[in-house]
Write a protein that holds these residues in place. Structure first.
Motif, short mmCIF file in Angstrom:
data_model
loop_
_atom_site.label_atom_id
_atom_site.label_comp_id
_atom_site.label_asym_id
_atom_site.label_seq_id
_atom_site.Cartn_x
_atom_site.Cartn_y
_atom_site.Cartn_z
N TYR A 1 0.73 -1.17 0.01
CA TYR A 1 0.03 -0.02 0.09
C TYR A 1 0.98 1.20 0.09
N VAL B 1 1.44 4.20 -3.23
CA VAL B 1 1.22 5.38 -2.71
C VAL B 1 2.26 6.26 -2.92
N TYR C 1 -4.49 6.25 -3.52
CA TYR C 1 -4.61 5.52 -2.44
C TYR C 1 -5.76 4.40 -2.60
N SER D 1 -4.27 1.67 -4.66
CA SER D 1 -3.22 1.11 -3.89
C SER D 1 -3.66 0.04 -2.83
N SER D 2 -4.73 0.52 -2.07
CA SER D 2 -5.25 -0.26 -1.09
C SER D 2 -6.08 -1.70 -1.50
#
Length: 125
Positions: A25, A29, A35, A38-39
């Motif tokens: 993660y 980022v 984000y 990415s999460s």
């Protein structure tokens, strides 16, 4: 005693996966991935690694399958959703401290995924 060792292995894999998730993660980022994307990617990749490790090491099944992998991703997602629901109830409904509430709820996700995984996901368990 065998169940104790299984729980210990489950916890070690879980800790490793939490670190893997956070690293993926944060790395995403830092290189400019939005984000939320990415999460999501970190979740899928770390949960997939967790499935493989649990199948081969924690539960010693050694027979990974697409069905098992998808079941594990679903179990992880549902357990995370349960945690979020309980957190919202604790914080917004009961007025609990946000950090303390999450601290109290920390065992919910691992306990739920262990029970679901052992019963319905992993081949030997």
């Amino acid at each position: 005693m065998a169940r104790y060792h299984e729980l210990l292995r489950f916890g070690l894999v879980g800790g490793f996966n939490a670190a893997t998730y956070f690293g993926l993660y944060a790395g995403g980022v830092l290189i400019g991935v939005p984000y939320l994307l990415s999460s999501f990617l970190a979740f899928v990749l770390s949960a997939s690694l967790g499935y493989w490790l649990h199948e081969h090491w924690t539960f010693k099944g050694g027979a990974p399958s697409v069905r098992g992998w998808l079941g594990w991703l679903a179990a992880q997602a549902l357990a995370t959703g349960l945690n979020l629901l309980l957190l919202a109830i604790a914080v917004d409904g009961l007025g609990a401290d946000k950090i303390l509430a999450q601290l109290v709820l920390l065992p919910v996700t691992p306990a739920a995924t262990y029970l679901v995984g052992r019963r319905w996901v992993f081949s030997k368990a």
